[in-house]
Design a protein around this motif. Structure first.
Motif, PDB file in Angstrom:
ATOM      1  N   GLY A  66       0.823  -1.213   0.000  1.00  0.00           N
ATOM      2  CA  GLY A  66       0.000   0.000   0.000  1.00  0.00           C
ATOM      3  C   GLY A  66       0.848   1.251   0.000  1.00  0.00           C
ATOM      4  N   GLU A  67       1.924   1.234   0.777  1.00  0.00           N
ATOM      5  CA  GLU A  67       2.819   2.397   0.805  1.00  0.00           C
ATOM      6  C   GLU A  67       3.496   2.574  -0.550  1.00  0.00           C
ATOM      7  OE1 GLU A  67       5.530   1.844   4.003  1.00  0.00           O
ATOM      8  OE2 GLU A  67       3.980   1.957   5.533  1.00  0.00           O
ATOM      9  N   GLY A  68       3.860   1.474  -1.176  1.00  0.00           N
ATOM     10  CA  GLY A  68       4.492   1.564  -2.493  1.00  0.00           C
ATOM     11  C   GLY A  68       3.551   2.147  -3.535  1.00  0.00           C
ATOM     12  N   TRP A  69       2.272   1.700  -3.516  1.00  0.00           N
ATOM     13  CA  TRP A  69       1.293   2.251  -4.457  1.00  0.00           C
ATOM     14  C   TRP A  69       1.043   3.722  -4.166  1.00  0.00           C
ATOM     15  CZ3 TRP A  69       0.140   0.293  -8.881  1.00  0.00           C
ATOM     16  CH2 TRP A  69       0.198  -1.084  -9.080  1.00  0.00           C
ATOM     17  N   ALA A  70       1.012   4.081  -2.889  1.00  0.00           N
ATOM     18  CA  ALA A  70       0.784   5.493  -2.544  1.00  0.00           C
ATOM     19  C   ALA A  70       1.942   6.363  -3.024  1.00  0.00           C
ATOM     20  CB  ALA A  70       0.602   5.630  -1.037  1.00  0.00           C
ATOM     21  N   LYS A  71       3.157   5.879  -2.855  1.00  0.00           N
ATOM     22  CA  LYS A  71       4.317   6.639  -3.324  1.00  0.00           C
ATOM     23  C   LYS A  71       4.327   6.753  -4.842  1.00  0.00           C
ATOM     24  CE  LYS A  71       7.319   5.569   0.572  1.00  0.00           C
ATOM     25  NZ  LYS A  71       8.522   4.867   1.022  1.00  0.00           N
ATOM     26  N   LEU A  72       3.972   5.674  -5.537  1.00  0.00           N
ATOM     27  CA  LEU A  72       3.921   5.704  -6.986  1.00  0.00           C
ATOM     28  C   LEU A  72       2.860   6.688  -7.474  1.00  0.00           C
ATOM     29  CD1 LEU A  72       4.949   4.485  -9.645  1.00  0.00           C
ATOM     30  CD2 LEU A  72       3.157   2.758  -9.418  1.00  0.00           C
ATOM     31  N   GLU A  73       1.700   6.663  -6.816  1.00  0.00           N
ATOM     32  CA  GLU A  73       0.634   7.599  -7.199  1.00  0.00           C
ATOM     33  C   GLU A  73       1.049   9.034  -6.922  1.00  0.00           C
ATOM     34  OE1 GLU A  73      -4.127   8.274  -6.386  1.00  0.00           O
ATOM     35  OE2 GLU A  73      -3.050   6.709  -5.319  1.00  0.00           O
ATOM     36  N   GLU A  74       1.734   9.267  -5.830  1.00  0.00           N
ATOM     37  CA  GLU A  74       2.207  10.613  -5.508  1.00  0.00           C
ATOM     38  C   GLU A  74       3.214  11.096  -6.540  1.00  0.00           C
ATOM     39  OE1 GLU A  74       4.610  12.852  -1.888  1.00  0.00           O
ATOM     40  OE2 GLU A  74       3.796  10.849  -1.583  1.00  0.00           O
ATOM     41  N   GLN A  75       4.098  10.210  -6.985  1.00  0.00           N
ATOM     42  CA  GLN A  75       5.068  10.585  -8.014  1.00  0.00           C
ATOM     43  C   GLN A  75       4.371  10.903  -9.330  1.00  0.00           C
ATOM     44  OE1 GLN A  75       7.809   7.347  -8.292  1.00  0.00           O
ATOM     45  NE2 GLN A  75       8.990   7.952  -6.471  1.00  0.00           N
ATOM     46  N   MET A  76       3.362  10.109  -9.677  1.00  0.00           N
ATOM     47  CA  MET A  76       2.637  10.368 -10.922  1.00  0.00           C
ATOM     48  C   MET A  76       1.915  11.706 -10.851  1.00  0.00           C
ATOM     49  SD  MET A  76       1.212   6.545 -11.760  1.00  0.00           S
ATOM     50  CE  MET A  76       0.088   7.132 -12.987  1.00  0.00           C
ATOM     51  N   LEU A  77       1.282  12.003  -9.707  1.00  0.00           N
ATOM     52  CA  LEU A  77       0.601  13.296  -9.571  1.00  0.00           C
ATOM     53  C   LEU A  77       1.590  14.446  -9.586  1.00  0.00           C
ATOM     54  CD1 LEU A  77      -2.096  12.432  -6.878  1.00  0.00           C
ATOM     55  CD2 LEU A  77      -2.448  12.880  -9.308  1.00  0.00           C
ATOM     56  N   THR A  78       2.746  14.257  -8.970  1.00  0.00           N
ATOM     57  CA  THR A  78       3.764  15.311  -8.986  1.00  0.00           C
ATOM     58  C   THR A  78       4.255  15.558 -10.402  1.00  0.00           C
ATOM     59  OG1 THR A  78       4.469  14.605  -6.784  1.00  0.00           O
ATOM     60  CG2 THR A  78       5.973  16.011  -7.993  1.00  0.00           C
ATOM     61  N   ASN A  79       4.452  14.479 -11.169  1.00  0.00           N
ATOM     62  CA  ASN A  79       4.882  14.633 -12.567  1.00  0.00           C
ATOM     63  C   ASN A  79       3.800  15.343 -13.385  1.00  0.00           C
ATOM     64  OD1 ASN A  79       7.268  13.347 -12.015  1.00  0.00           O
ATOM     65  ND2 ASN A  79       6.572  11.331 -12.737  1.00  0.00           N
ATOM     66  N   ARG A  80       2.521  15.048 -13.155  1.00  0.00           N
ATOM     67  CA  ARG A  80       1.441  15.731 -13.897  1.00  0.00           C
ATOM     68  C   ARG A  80       1.406  17.210 -13.552  1.00  0.00           C
ATOM     69  NH1 ARG A  80      -4.020  12.111 -13.672  1.00  0.00           N
ATOM     70  NH2 ARG A  80      -3.301  10.465 -15.072  1.00  0.00           N
ATOM     71  N   ILE A  81       1.564  17.521 -12.290  1.00  0.00           N
ATOM     72  CA  ILE A  81       1.514  18.928 -11.874  1.00  0.00           C
ATOM     73  C   ILE A  81       2.707  19.690 -12.496  1.00  0.00           C
ATOM     74  CG2 ILE A  81       1.772  20.459  -9.894  1.00  0.00           C
ATOM     75  CD1 ILE A  81       0.178  18.413  -8.272  1.00  0.00           C
ATOM     76  N   GLU A  82       3.861  19.043 -12.529  1.00  0.00           N
ATOM     77  CA  GLU A  82       5.019  19.690 -13.135  1.00  0.00           C
ATOM     78  C   GLU A  82       4.842  19.880 -14.627  1.00  0.00           C
ATOM     79  OE1 GLU A  82       8.378  17.308 -12.089  1.00  0.00           O
ATOM     80  OE2 GLU A  82       8.420  18.011 -10.011  1.00  0.00           O
ATOM     81  N   GLU A  83       4.178  18.910 -15.290  1.00  0.00           N
ATOM     82  CA  GLU A  83       3.960  19.033 -16.712  1.00  0.00           C
ATOM     83  C   GLU A  83       2.960  20.145 -17.019  1.00  0.00           C
ATOM     84  OE1 GLU A  83       2.699  15.237 -18.161  1.00  0.00           O
ATOM     85  OE2 GLU A  83       4.664  14.324 -17.896  1.00  0.00           O
ATOM     86  N   GLU A  84       1.970  20.336 -16.181  1.00  0.00           N
ATOM     87  CA  GLU A  84       0.964  21.379 -16.425  1.00  0.00           C
ATOM     88  C   GLU A  84       1.548  22.705 -16.107  1.00  0.00           C
ATOM     89  OE1 GLU A  84      -2.458  20.368 -14.178  1.00  0.00           O
ATOM     90  OE2 GLU A  84      -2.930  18.654 -15.402  1.00  0.00           O
TER      91      GLU A  84
END
Length: 126
Positions: free
Chosen positions: A108-126
């Motif tokens: 669960g922690e691994g999925w949460a970290k992966l999701e956080e990284q994906m959201l951070t990458n989306r925010i940086e791209e926008e």
């Protein structure tokens, strides 16, 4: 409290000494045959000789295992007994049980970290 391997080592020591004394008693007492009595009665101790030899073989095998355990313990190596039986103390087992983490929590922690990284990458791209 000692380890289970140490307890088995003590049990093997006791069994080796007991079977050696039993074998010695049976083998020494079986050699008394009287020629004046019936041969069938006096020399029928062949079963006790066989039991004595079996006890002597058991004592020799257990003696080898115990001697190897003594030498292994004195040189800080693993003995044959500790390879079969658990050689950890009760405190070690409790510490291992406390330090074990659930695989689901890590996942669960691994999925949460992966999701956080994906959201951070989306925010940086926008």
């Amino acid at each position: 409290m000692d380890t289970p391997a140490r307890t088995i080592e003590r049990l093997f020591t006791l069994a080796a000494v007991g079977s050696a004394f039993g074998a010695g008693f049976l083998l020494l007492e079986s050699s008394t045959c009287n020629d004046s009595l019936d041969v069938a009665i006096t020399c029928a101790e062949s079963a006790s000789v066989d039991v004595g030899r079996v006890l002597l073989a058991i004592a020799a095998l257990l003696g080898l295992v115990v001697t190897q355990a003594w030498f292994a313990r004195s040189s800080n190596r693993s003995s044959w007994i500790s390879m079969i039986f658990d050689d950890r103390t009760e405190e070690d087992v409790r510490l291992d049980a406390d330090s074990i983490t659930d695989d689901v929590e890590d996942m669960g922690e691994g999925w949460a970290k992966l999701e956080e990284q994906m959201l951070t990458n989306r925010i940086e791209e926008e």
